[in-house]
Design a protein around this motif. Sequence first.
Motif, PDB file in Angstrom:
ATOM      1  N   ILE A  19      -0.764  -5.127  -8.801  1.00  0.00           N
ATOM      2  CA  ILE A  19      -0.072  -3.789  -8.689  1.00  0.00           C
ATOM      3  C   ILE A  19       0.059  -3.490  -9.595  1.00  0.00           C
ATOM      4  O   ILE A  19      -0.642  -1.555 -10.180  1.00  0.00           O
ATOM      5  CB  ILE A  19       1.118  -4.767  -8.381  1.00  0.00           C
ATOM      6  N   ASP A  20       0.302  -3.592 -10.871  1.00  0.00           N
ATOM      7  CA  ASP A  20       0.018  -3.001 -12.732  1.00  0.00           C
ATOM      8  C   ASP A  20      -1.140  -2.787 -12.452  1.00  0.00           C
ATOM      9  O   ASP A  20      -1.490  -1.528 -13.146  1.00  0.00           O
ATOM     10  CB  ASP A  20       0.654  -4.274 -13.733  1.00  0.00           C
ATOM     11  N   ALA A  21      -2.240  -4.074 -12.835  1.00  0.00           N
ATOM     12  CA  ALA A  21      -3.491  -2.957 -13.039  1.00  0.00           C
ATOM     13  C   ALA A  21      -4.116  -2.199 -12.373  1.00  0.00           C
ATOM     14  O   ALA A  21      -4.939  -0.993 -12.676  1.00  0.00           O
ATOM     15  CB  ALA A  21      -4.504  -4.071 -12.702  1.00  0.00           C
ATOM     16  N   VAL A  22      -3.618  -2.307 -10.717  1.00  0.00           N
ATOM     17  CA  VAL A  22      -4.182  -1.308 -10.013  1.00  0.00           C
ATOM     18  C   VAL A  22      -3.802   0.330 -10.607  1.00  0.00           C
ATOM     19  O   VAL A  22      -4.077   1.429 -10.443  1.00  0.00           O
ATOM     20  CB  VAL A  22      -4.384  -1.153  -8.260  1.00  0.00           C
ATOM     21  N   ALA A  23      -2.724   0.608 -10.497  1.00  0.00           N
ATOM     22  CA  ALA A  23      -1.859   1.298 -10.661  1.00  0.00           C
ATOM     23  C   ALA A  23      -1.865   2.344 -12.378  1.00  0.00           C
ATOM     24  O   ALA A  23      -1.535   2.793 -12.917  1.00  0.00           O
ATOM     25  CB  ALA A  23      -0.258   0.703 -10.812  1.00  0.00           C
ATOM     26  N   THR A  24      -2.566   1.674 -13.464  1.00  0.00           N
ATOM     27  CA  THR A  24      -2.429   1.872 -14.800  1.00  0.00           C
ATOM     28  C   THR A  24      -4.151   1.523 -14.837  1.00  0.00           C
ATOM     29  O   THR A  24      -3.845   2.687 -16.363  1.00  0.00           O
ATOM     30  CB  THR A  24      -2.041   0.523 -15.127  1.00  0.00           C
ATOM     31  N   LEU A  30      -9.429  -3.226  -5.700  1.00  0.00           N
ATOM     32  CA  LEU A  30      -9.084  -4.247  -5.082  1.00  0.00           C
ATOM     33  C   LEU A  30      -9.389  -4.740  -3.219  1.00  0.00           C
ATOM     34  O   LEU A  30      -9.530  -3.581  -2.022  1.00  0.00           O
ATOM     35  CB  LEU A  30      -7.270  -4.893  -5.153  1.00  0.00           C
ATOM     36  N   VAL A  31      -9.889  -5.611  -3.284  1.00  0.00           N
ATOM     37  CA  VAL A  31     -10.560  -6.480  -1.744  1.00  0.00           C
ATOM     38  C   VAL A  31     -10.163  -7.565  -1.602  1.00  0.00           C
ATOM     39  O   VAL A  31     -10.241  -8.226  -1.972  1.00  0.00           O
ATOM     40  CB  VAL A  31     -12.736  -6.184  -1.987  1.00  0.00           C
ATOM     41  N   PHE A  40       0.104  -6.200  -0.739  1.00  0.00           N
ATOM     42  CA  PHE A  40      -0.195  -5.143  -1.893  1.00  0.00           C
ATOM     43  C   PHE A  40      -0.098  -3.541  -0.236  1.00  0.00           C
ATOM     44  O   PHE A  40      -0.673  -2.555  -0.536  1.00  0.00           O
ATOM     45  CB  PHE A  40      -1.826  -5.156  -1.189  1.00  0.00           C
ATOM     46  N   ASP A  41       0.795  -3.401   0.372  1.00  0.00           N
ATOM     47  CA  ASP A  41       0.760  -2.174   1.731  1.00  0.00           C
ATOM     48  C   ASP A  41       1.671  -1.196   0.567  1.00  0.00           C
ATOM     49  O   ASP A  41       0.918  -0.139   0.970  1.00  0.00           O
ATOM     50  CB  ASP A  41       2.264  -2.792   2.307  1.00  0.00           C
ATOM     51  N   ASP A  42       2.288  -1.341  -0.052  1.00  0.00           N
ATOM     52  CA  ASP A  42       2.962  -0.007  -0.975  1.00  0.00           C
ATOM     53  C   ASP A  42       1.801   0.258  -1.614  1.00  0.00           C
ATOM     54  O   ASP A  42       1.466   1.551  -1.683  1.00  0.00           O
ATOM     55  CB  ASP A  42       4.007  -0.169  -1.313  1.00  0.00           C
ATOM     56  N   ARG A  50      -9.007   2.659  -3.811  1.00  0.00           N
ATOM     57  CA  ARG A  50      -9.224   1.001  -4.062  1.00  0.00           C
ATOM     58  C   ARG A  50      -8.383   0.209  -3.979  1.00  0.00           C
ATOM     59  O   ARG A  50      -8.437  -0.920  -4.883  1.00  0.00           O
ATOM     60  CB  ARG A  50      -8.871   1.721  -5.525  1.00  0.00           C
ATOM     61  N   VAL A  51      -7.615   0.075  -3.006  1.00  0.00           N
ATOM     62  CA  VAL A  51      -6.984  -1.190  -2.986  1.00  0.00           C
ATOM     63  C   VAL A  51      -7.566  -1.007  -1.041  1.00  0.00           C
ATOM     64  O   VAL A  51      -6.861  -0.403  -0.532  1.00  0.00           O
ATOM     65  CB  VAL A  51      -5.339  -0.637  -2.407  1.00  0.00           C
TER      66      VAL A  51
END
Length: 303
Positions: A19-24, A30-31, A40-42, A50-51
């Motif tokens: 969650i942190d990595a995708v946001a930053t 992420l698949v 990872f819904d939010d 990207r998710v």
Amino acid sequence: MTAQVTRTLMRTVFIDTMIDAVATDSRVALVTADISSWSFDDLRAEYPERVINVGIREQAMIGIAGGLALTGHRPVAHTYTPFLIERPFEQIKICLNHQDVGAVLVSIGGSYDDLPRGRTHQAPGDVALLDTLPGWTVHVPGHEDEVEPLLRKALAGDDRVYLRLSDKVHSEPVPLSGEFTVLRQGGAGVVVAVGPVLDDVLAATAALDVTVLYASTIRPFDRAGLRRAAGAARANVVLVEPYLRGTSAPEVAEALADVPHRLLALGTRRDQEVRAYGKAADHDRLHGIDAESLAGSISEFLG
């Protein structure tokens, strides 16, 4: 600590880190294939490009990961071990290796963590199968505190990385490095403990005069570290892996090619199809990788 709590901790470390990595980091994608997707819904709502959750389409998951890599992303693919490595193996071979692109594959379930679901959710042959392809780094953390640094390191790179998570953990984290960590020193032999088997190995060898090496990264194999521990004379080597017995035996042979040595390889059994359910501890005993069985096997081997 119960197995469920342990699994939740291990999985939570992965989820929180992603969650942190995708946001930053706009490079990280992420698949998922349904497993853990709800966590990872939010994040998916905020970063839908990207998710991505493909449903129960693991081959498509790896294909999409390969496509993301070709467009400059750092893709992470995640599901249960057999659905991540065995089911889409052709796509791993073609979409990642043959196209020479990188990805991070993160599994849960280890060899047989989710026993109530039966053989479909077991994959003790995963690391051996990946060994048929070149260029893979394989991490087998044995404690939840080892997961984030290994995952962060993988996300920062461009290579092909497999991060194998499991329910079973040892009692204390071990400082990470790309080399084997020497936990004990002795003269009768060398025991290599991979990931979550460490506590059982330490208990099994408590009264034995052996060197114990710990590995949370098993590919590349620390051949130099094994050579240092084994010495130049005849060596007795015991390899304890939480997956298919003998998976790293060729690596030991290469490391000690010019050193006379004996090898005892321990792990999940190759000689029979296991159809039992039970608990993970029952399977550890069945495969001979619980502390009591290890103590007997290693003591007999060392004579």
